[in-house]
Design an enzyme around this catalytic site. Structure first.
Site, PDB file in Angstrom:
ATOM      1  N   SER A 107       0.881  -1.176   0.000  1.00 44.84           N
ATOM      2  CA  SER A 107       0.000   0.000   0.000  1.00 44.84           C
ATOM      3  C   SER A 107       0.912   1.216   0.000  1.00 44.84           C
ATOM      4  O   SER A 107       2.103   1.100   0.346  1.00 44.84           O
ATOM      5  CB  SER A 107      -0.843  -0.012   1.283  1.00 44.84           C
ATOM      6  OG  SER A 107      -1.430   1.247   1.526  1.00 44.84           O
ATOM      7  N   TYR A 149      -1.941  -1.244  10.432  1.00 48.43           N
ATOM      8  CA  TYR A 149      -1.925  -1.357   8.966  1.00 48.43           C
ATOM      9  C   TYR A 149      -0.605  -0.823   8.408  1.00 48.43           C
ATOM     10  O   TYR A 149       0.036  -1.467   7.569  1.00 48.43           O
ATOM     11  CB  TYR A 149      -3.125  -0.575   8.418  1.00 48.43           C
ATOM     12  CG  TYR A 149      -3.398  -0.758   6.942  1.00 48.43           C
ATOM     13  CD1 TYR A 149      -4.173  -1.819   6.480  1.00 48.43           C
ATOM     14  CD2 TYR A 149      -2.923   0.151   5.999  1.00 48.43           C
ATOM     15  CE1 TYR A 149      -4.451  -1.985   5.125  1.00 48.43           C
ATOM     16  CE2 TYR A 149      -3.194  -0.002   4.648  1.00 48.43           C
ATOM     17  CZ  TYR A 149      -3.965  -1.071   4.220  1.00 48.43           C
ATOM     18  OH  TYR A 149      -4.240  -1.223   2.868  1.00 48.43           O
TER      19      TYR A 149
HETATM   20  P1  NAD Z   1     -11.570  -6.053   0.227  1.00 48.16           P
HETATM   21  O1  NAD Z   1     -12.129  -5.955   1.593  1.00 48.16           O
HETATM   22  O2  NAD Z   1     -12.401  -5.734  -0.953  1.00 48.16           O
HETATM   23  O3  NAD Z   1     -10.965  -7.523  -0.023  1.00 48.16           O
HETATM   24  C1  NAD Z   1     -10.226  -8.187   0.955  1.00 48.16           C
HETATM   25  C2  NAD Z   1     -10.161  -9.645   0.595  1.00 48.16           C
HETATM   26  O4  NAD Z   1      -9.419 -10.311   1.626  1.00 48.16           O
HETATM   27  C3  NAD Z   1     -11.534 -10.329   0.550  1.00 48.16           C
HETATM   28  O5  NAD Z   1     -11.538 -11.324  -0.449  1.00 48.16           O
HETATM   29  C4  NAD Z   1     -11.645 -10.966   1.930  1.00 48.16           C
HETATM   30  O6  NAD Z   1     -12.531 -12.085   1.980  1.00 48.16           O
HETATM   31  C5  NAD Z   1     -10.198 -11.374   2.136  1.00 48.16           C
HETATM   32  N1  NAD Z   1      -9.871 -11.625   3.527  1.00 48.16           N
HETATM   33  C6  NAD Z   1     -10.005 -10.802   4.593  1.00 48.16           C
HETATM   34  N2  NAD Z   1      -9.621 -11.426   5.717  1.00 48.16           N
HETATM   35  C7  NAD Z   1      -9.224 -12.665   5.347  1.00 48.16           C
HETATM   36  C8  NAD Z   1      -8.717 -13.787   6.042  1.00 48.16           C
HETATM   37  N3  NAD Z   1      -8.550 -13.772   7.373  1.00 48.16           N
HETATM   38  N4  NAD Z   1      -8.428 -14.907   5.346  1.00 48.16           N
HETATM   39  C9  NAD Z   1      -8.619 -14.961   3.997  1.00 48.16           C
HETATM   40  N5  NAD Z   1      -9.093 -13.917   3.289  1.00 48.16           N
HETATM   41  C10 NAD Z   1      -9.391 -12.797   3.956  1.00 48.16           C
HETATM   42  O7  NAD Z   1     -10.241  -5.152   0.290  1.00 48.16           O
HETATM   43  P2  NAD Z   1      -9.292  -4.573  -0.847  1.00 48.16           P
HETATM   44  O8  NAD Z   1      -9.375  -3.103  -0.757  1.00 48.16           O
HETATM   45  O9  NAD Z   1      -9.512  -5.254  -2.127  1.00 48.16           O
HETATM   46  O10 NAD Z   1      -7.877  -4.973  -0.239  1.00 48.16           O
HETATM   47  C11 NAD Z   1      -7.031  -5.950  -0.802  1.00 48.16           C
HETATM   48  C12 NAD Z   1      -5.602  -5.645  -0.424  1.00 48.16           C
HETATM   49  O11 NAD Z   1      -5.221  -4.391  -1.001  1.00 48.16           O
HETATM   50  C13 NAD Z   1      -5.353  -5.522   1.069  1.00 48.16           C
HETATM   51  O12 NAD Z   1      -4.103  -6.097   1.409  1.00 48.16           O
HETATM   52  C14 NAD Z   1      -5.312  -4.020   1.288  1.00 48.16           C
HETATM   53  O13 NAD Z   1      -4.543  -3.667   2.400  1.00 48.16           O
HETATM   54  C15 NAD Z   1      -4.657  -3.571  -0.004  1.00 48.16           C
HETATM   55  N6  NAD Z   1      -4.866  -2.165  -0.326  1.00 48.16           N
HETATM   56  C16 NAD Z   1      -6.125  -1.667  -0.523  1.00 48.16           C
HETATM   57  C17 NAD Z   1      -6.267  -0.337  -0.832  1.00 48.16           C
HETATM   58  C18 NAD Z   1      -7.610   0.285  -1.106  1.00 48.16           C
HETATM   59  O14 NAD Z   1      -7.670   1.521  -1.238  1.00 48.16           O
HETATM   60  N7  NAD Z   1      -8.662  -0.456  -1.225  1.00 48.16           N
HETATM   61  C19 NAD Z   1      -5.146   0.493  -0.941  1.00 48.16           C
HETATM   62  C20 NAD Z   1      -3.890  -0.049  -0.724  1.00 48.16           C
HETATM   63  C21 NAD Z   1      -3.769  -1.390  -0.422  1.00 48.16           C
END
Ligand code: NAD
Length: 264
Positions: free
Chosen positions: A146, A159
């Site tokens: 991130s 985080y």
């Molecule tokens: P999201 O909530 O849409 O998806 C998260 C996914 O992780 C889902 O499929 C969920 O079921 C799964 N998950 C959560 N806990 C779990 C567990 N204990 N075991 C197995 N699966 C689990 O979130 P997202 O925004 O798509 O995030 C995905 C990644 O991207 C994360 O690592 C997040 O930190 C990173 N990220 C997101 C953003 C953003 O702005 N959305 C920015 C930077 C980084």
């Protein structure tokens, strides 16, 4: 555009039932990779996801419900992929959660869960994927960090710590595999409008007494100079590039896709 650059390869994308992971899985499947889904969600919807990918992209799909906070379940998932596909060629460590609070109010169980899911899970999948990647003489490990792996923000101690940690893990994995055809790099997204971020939008809208559309605008204006969200497809495009031969000497790099967030 449909291609076949990953035909015959298998990709495990953790947390691919939603958001960024689903977008990356789609981009890899478009290139012909078999997809192993992981993450939580409705069983019927996950089945539909598997069959729609198989039909649309002519790839094999599988699903494992490992809770990424539990090393024993991660071990079962990696053994399952070994049996079904002979191991994973592309490993995308993406599963993640968020919790927002000042340090002195941060629930300790939330700290532990964020470190386990956003950081330690990538150590476990990587240690278990490397032996087969080495035996097959090819591998791509892509860690979804991130911008919070590069800079901090208030109220996100766990985080930010986990994301800085995964960038460290990325560098060490890249160094330990430097003389092999296995690469490890990190992608650092800015704001992407997924369920994880929608929750933060909703909380802000409620606290400030504004609409969710206004809350989105405020969030973007604070941090992301482009004023636009990054999309899962754009991150998928970068993941496909990192799997290409052109990226084979990119090792231990953190690539921010953040609308200018970290340029400030
Ligand atoms: P999201 O909530 O849409 O998806 C998260 C996914 O992780 C889902 O499929 C969920 O079921 C799964 N998950 C959560 N806990 C779990 C567990 N204990 N075991 C197995 N699966 C689990 O979130 P997202 O925004 O798509 O995030 C995905 C990644 O991207 C994360 O690592 C997040 O930190 C990173 N990220 C997101 C953003 C953003 O702005 N959305 C920015 C930077 C980084």
């Amino acid at each position: 555009m449909q291609g076949n650059t990953l035909k015959g390869k298998t990709a495990l994308v953790t947390g691919s039932t939603s958001g960024i992971g689903l977008g990356i899985a789609r981009s890899l499947a478009i290139q012909g990779a078999n997809i192993v889904f992981n993450g939580f969600g409705d069983a019927k919807e996950i089945e539909n996801l598997q069959s729609s990918f198989a039909k649309e992209f002519s790839v094999q799909t599988a699903y494992h419900n490992a809770d990424m906070s539990k090393p024993a379940e991660i071990e079962s998932m990696m053994a399952f992929i070994g049996d079904k596909f002979g191991g994973t060629d592309v490993l995308v460590n993406n599963a993640g959660i968020q919790h927002v609070a000042n340090i002195e109010d941060f629930p300790t169980d939330k700290w532990d869960a964020i470190i386990a899911i956003n950081l330690s899970s990538a150590f476990h999948t990587t240690r278990l994927a490397l032996p087969t990647m080495k035996a097959k003489k090819w591998g791509r490990i892509i860690n979804i960090a991130s911008v919070h792996g590069l800079v901090g923000s208030v109220q996100k101690s766990a985080y930010v710590a986990a994301k800085h940690g995964i960038i460290g893990l990325t560098k060490v994995t890249a160094l330990e595999t430097a003389q092999t055809p296995i690469t490890c790099n990190a992608i650092c997204p800015g704001w992407v409008l997924t369920p994880l971020v929608q929750k933060q939008v909703d909380v802000r809208a409620e606290i400030a007494g504004i609409s969710t559309e206004d809350a989105k605008r405020v969030m973007l204006a604070e941090k992301q100079p482009s004023g636009e969200f990054v999309t899962p497809d754009q991150l998928g495009g970068l993941a496909v590039f990192l799997c290409s031969d052109a990226a084979s000497q990119m090792r231990g790099v953190s690539l921010n896709v953040d609308g200018g967030w970290v340029a400030q």
